[in-house]
Scaffold this motif. Structure first.
Motif, PDB file in Angstrom:
ATOM      1  N   THR A  85      41.424  38.315  37.750  1.00  0.00           N
ATOM      2  CA  THR A  85      40.040  38.550  37.323  1.00  0.00           C
ATOM      3  C   THR A  85      39.315  37.239  37.026  1.00  0.00           C
ATOM      4  OG1 THR A  85      40.731  38.851  35.003  1.00  0.00           O
ATOM      5  CG2 THR A  85      40.583  40.817  36.379  1.00  0.00           C
ATOM      6  N   LYS A  86      40.059  36.214  36.624  1.00  0.00           N
ATOM      7  CA  LYS A  86      39.444  34.914  36.345  1.00  0.00           C
ATOM      8  C   LYS A  86      39.105  34.167  37.627  1.00  0.00           C
ATOM      9  CE  LYS A  86      41.468  33.981  31.799  1.00  0.00           C
ATOM     10  NZ  LYS A  86      42.379  33.093  31.031  1.00  0.00           N
ATOM     11  N   ASN A  87      40.010  34.229  38.602  1.00  0.00           N
ATOM     12  CA  ASN A  87      39.824  33.445  39.831  1.00  0.00           C
ATOM     13  C   ASN A  87      39.050  34.185  40.914  1.00  0.00           C
ATOM     14  OD1 ASN A  87      41.498  30.826  39.483  1.00  0.00           O
ATOM     15  ND2 ASN A  87      42.865  32.427  38.726  1.00  0.00           N
ATOM     16  N   PHE A  88      38.998  35.528  40.813  1.00  0.00           N
ATOM     17  CA  PHE A  88      38.243  36.314  41.790  1.00  0.00           C
ATOM     18  C   PHE A  88      37.374  37.334  41.047  1.00  0.00           C
ATOM     19  CE2 PHE A  88      42.345  35.057  43.583  1.00  0.00           C
ATOM     20  CZ  PHE A  88      41.944  34.344  44.705  1.00  0.00           C
ATOM     21  N   PRO A  89      36.420  36.853  40.245  1.00  0.00           N
ATOM     22  CA  PRO A  89      35.642  37.733  39.360  1.00  0.00           C
ATOM     23  C   PRO A  89      34.769  38.749  40.086  1.00  0.00           C
ATOM     24  CG  PRO A  89      34.670  35.537  39.430  1.00  0.00           C
ATOM     25  CD  PRO A  89      35.984  35.439  40.138  1.00  0.00           C
ATOM     26  N   ASN A  90      34.385  38.458  41.323  1.00  0.00           N
ATOM     27  CA  ASN A  90      33.491  39.358  42.060  1.00  0.00           C
ATOM     28  C   ASN A  90      34.221  40.193  43.103  1.00  0.00           C
ATOM     29  OD1 ASN A  90      31.188  38.284  40.705  1.00  0.00           O
ATOM     30  ND2 ASN A  90      31.248  36.514  42.086  1.00  0.00           N
ATOM     31  N   SER A  91      35.535  40.262  42.973  1.00  0.00           N
ATOM     32  CA  SER A  91      36.332  40.984  43.965  1.00  0.00           C
ATOM     33  C   SER A  91      36.106  42.494  43.884  1.00  0.00           C
ATOM     34  CB  SER A  91      37.818  40.690  43.749  1.00  0.00           C
ATOM     35  OG  SER A  91      38.613  41.524  44.572  1.00  0.00           O
ATOM     36  N   LYS A  92      36.065  43.134  45.052  1.00  0.00           N
ATOM     37  CA  LYS A  92      35.935  44.593  45.108  1.00  0.00           C
ATOM     38  C   LYS A  92      37.234  45.291  44.714  1.00  0.00           C
ATOM     39  CE  LYS A  92      32.384  44.524  48.717  1.00  0.00           C
ATOM     40  NZ  LYS A  92      32.031  44.944  50.095  1.00  0.00           N
ATOM     41  N   GLU A  93      38.314  44.537  44.614  1.00  0.00           N
ATOM     42  CA  GLU A  93      39.595  45.112  44.199  1.00  0.00           C
ATOM     43  C   GLU A  93      39.566  45.570  42.745  1.00  0.00           C
ATOM     44  OE1 GLU A  93      42.461  45.744  45.710  1.00  0.00           O
ATOM     45  OE2 GLU A  93      41.930  44.984  47.694  1.00  0.00           O
ATOM     46  N   VAL A  94      38.646  44.996  41.968  1.00  0.00           N
ATOM     47  CA  VAL A  94      38.589  45.322  40.544  1.00  0.00           C
ATOM     48  C   VAL A  94      37.845  46.649  40.383  1.00  0.00           C
ATOM     49  CG1 VAL A  94      37.922  44.520  38.249  1.00  0.00           C
ATOM     50  CG2 VAL A  94      38.596  42.868  39.985  1.00  0.00           C
ATOM     51  N   ASP A  95      38.545  47.743  40.708  1.00  0.00           N
ATOM     52  CA  ASP A  95      37.980  49.075  40.565  1.00  0.00           C
ATOM     53  C   ASP A  95      38.664  49.794  39.401  1.00  0.00           C
ATOM     54  OD1 ASP A  95      40.509  49.531  41.562  1.00  0.00           O
ATOM     55  OD2 ASP A  95      39.836  50.323  43.487  1.00  0.00           O
ATOM     56  N   ALA A  96      38.454  51.097  39.282  1.00  0.00           N
ATOM     57  CA  ALA A  96      39.016  51.856  38.158  1.00  0.00           C
ATOM     58  C   ALA A  96      40.541  51.812  38.163  1.00  0.00           C
ATOM     59  CB  ALA A  96      38.521  53.296  38.200  1.00  0.00           C
ATOM     60  N   ASP A  97      41.146  51.937  39.339  1.00  0.00           N
ATOM     61  CA  ASP A  97      42.613  51.886  39.434  1.00  0.00           C
ATOM     62  C   ASP A  97      43.133  50.540  38.945  1.00  0.00           C
ATOM     63  OD1 ASP A  97      43.635  54.367  41.331  1.00  0.00           O
ATOM     64  OD2 ASP A  97      41.604  53.758  41.784  1.00  0.00           O
ATOM     65  N   PHE A  98      42.503  49.477  39.426  1.00  0.00           N
ATOM     66  CA  PHE A  98      42.898  48.120  39.043  1.00  0.00           C
ATOM     67  C   PHE A  98      42.790  47.944  37.541  1.00  0.00           C
ATOM     68  CE2 PHE A  98      42.064  43.769  37.962  1.00  0.00           C
ATOM     69  CZ  PHE A  98      42.791  42.986  38.842  1.00  0.00           C
ATOM     70  N   LEU A  99      41.642  48.328  36.969  1.00  0.00           N
ATOM     71  CA  LEU A  99      41.394  48.124  35.540  1.00  0.00           C
ATOM     72  C   LEU A  99      42.379  48.903  34.672  1.00  0.00           C
ATOM     73  CD1 LEU A  99      37.503  48.323  35.658  1.00  0.00           C
ATOM     74  CD2 LEU A  99      38.849  46.278  35.112  1.00  0.00           C
ATOM     75  N   PHE A 100      42.666  50.127  35.082  1.00  0.00           N
ATOM     76  CA  PHE A 100      43.587  50.948  34.280  1.00  0.00           C
ATOM     77  C   PHE A 100      44.995  50.355  34.316  1.00  0.00           C
ATOM     78  CE2 PHE A 100      46.324  54.611  33.381  1.00  0.00           C
ATOM     79  CZ  PHE A 100      45.721  55.086  32.224  1.00  0.00           C
ATOM     80  N   GLN A 101      45.453  49.973  35.496  1.00  0.00           N
ATOM     81  CA  GLN A 101      46.786  49.390  35.635  1.00  0.00           C
ATOM     82  C   GLN A 101      46.877  48.064  34.879  1.00  0.00           C
ATOM     83  OE1 GLN A 101      48.016  48.772  39.734  1.00  0.00           O
ATOM     84  NE2 GLN A 101      50.069  49.495  39.272  1.00  0.00           N
ATOM     85  N   ALA A 102      45.841  47.249  34.989  1.00  0.00           N
ATOM     86  CA  ALA A 102      45.822  45.969  34.271  1.00  0.00           C
ATOM     87  C   ALA A 102      45.828  46.187  32.765  1.00  0.00           C
ATOM     88  CB  ALA A 102      44.587  45.168  34.678  1.00  0.00           C
ATOM     89  N   GLY A 103      45.097  47.199  32.309  1.00  0.00           N
ATOM     90  CA  GLY A 103      45.056  47.495  30.879  1.00  0.00           C
ATOM     91  C   GLY A 103      46.391  47.960  30.342  1.00  0.00           C
ATOM     92  N   VAL A 104      47.045  48.842  31.084  1.00  0.00           N
ATOM     93  CA  VAL A 104      48.361  49.343  30.660  1.00  0.00           C
ATOM     94  C   VAL A 104      49.386  48.209  30.641  1.00  0.00           C
ATOM     95  CG1 VAL A 104      50.278  50.878  31.250  1.00  0.00           C
ATOM     96  CG2 VAL A 104      47.927  51.691  31.446  1.00  0.00           C
ATOM     97  N   ALA A 105      49.372  47.378  31.687  1.00  0.00           N
ATOM     98  CA  ALA A 105      50.292  46.246  31.742  1.00  0.00           C
ATOM     99  C   ALA A 105      50.092  45.325  30.548  1.00  0.00           C
ATOM    100  CB  ALA A 105      50.113  45.478  33.044  1.00  0.00           C
ATOM    101  N   SER A 106      48.828  45.049  30.224  1.00  0.00           N
ATOM    102  CA  SER A 106      48.518  44.158  29.104  1.00  0.00           C
ATOM    103  C   SER A 106      48.993  44.760  27.780  1.00  0.00           C
ATOM    104  CB  SER A 106      47.006  43.905  29.041  1.00  0.00           C
ATOM    105  OG  SER A 106      46.551  43.308  30.231  1.00  0.00           O
TER     106      SER A 106
END
Length: 239
Positions: free
Chosen positions: A137-158
């Motif tokens: 998210t820091k190096n590719f802030p405008n990436s289309k990969e950062v969708d709901a699936d990405f955010l939820f998985q990243a949140g759980v991992a964190s």
């Protein structure tokens, strides 16, 4: 009589022709099905090969980094020559031993970072997964990969890393605001509340619990909270 014979001959020919077409199409359909099965197998094999290649690239980059480090150390220990200014420790970039991504060293591309983050998540290596998601998210802030699936998985991992509750709060907050109709919406709210609790932000945590009690009583998420609701209330009031 000839007309009748011709009619029978024509009908018989049409019947034979029709059967021939049916057999032809059946064989064609079978051949297509077999071809599709082969394509599916090849597609899976290709995906497996891509995953192996990505892992191999990761190992290569790791070895290259170690090799560079060793070469640097050897140069620092080499005898100083008149035309050579010895590199001091202070001039060498410090490497954070807790940084599992080392983006400045490996220069990961976007696809590699997401793949590694998800692979480590599936393996329950949540610390490494969280770091790769966060670095992405820091190096590719405008990436289309950062969708709901990405955010939820990243949140759980964190959250599951046991360290980065501020990251999980960030991801779940962003998810609930940007994707209010997502299937992850209520789950993200629940995890967000738990992230507040882990950071000892009890007022915000209790606000989330109350929101579930008032608005989402018929949800699986409330079923998780309801069993602990009285304990939560009592503990909150005592503190």
């Amino acid at each position: 009589m000839k007309t009748v014979n011709s009619l029978f001959f024509g009908l018989a020919l049409m019947s034979l022709t029709s059967c021939s077409y049916v057999e032809h199409f059946e064989k064609r359909a079978q051949a297509i099905n077999e071809l599709e099965d082969k394509i599916l197998v090849l597609s899976k094999e290709n995906q497996e090969m891509n995953n192996k290649l990505m892992q191999a690239n990761y190992k290569i980059k790791t070895l290259e980094s170690k090799n560079y480090y060793l070469e640097t150390q050897l140069k620092d220990k080499a005898p100083m020559k008149e035309s050579y200014t010895k590199r001091t420790i202070a001039s060498v970039a410090r490497v954070d031993s807790n940084d599992l991504v080392k983006y400045d060293v490996y220069k990961w591309d976007a696809k590699e970072m997401v793949s590694i983050a998800q692979k480590e998540f599936d393996s329950k290596n949540f610390e490494k997964s969280a770091q790769f998601f966060n670095a992405y998210t820091k190096n590719f802030p405008n990436s289309k990969e950062v969708d709901a699936d990405f955010l939820f998985q990243a949140g759980v991992a964190s959250y599951e890393s046991g360290k980065h509750y501020d990251w999980s709060e960030k991801y779940f907050t962003y998810l609930t605001k940007k994707y209010p109709t997502s299937k992850y919406y209520l789950g993200a709210k629940l995890w967000l509340g738990m992230s507040y609790l882990k950071q000892n932000r009890k007022d915000e945590f209790f606000a989330v619990v109350e929101e579930f009690r008032k608005k989402y009583r018929n949800t699986p998420e409330w079923n998780i909270l309801s069993g602990h609701y009285e304990k939560i209330v009592q503990k909150y009031k005592k503190n």
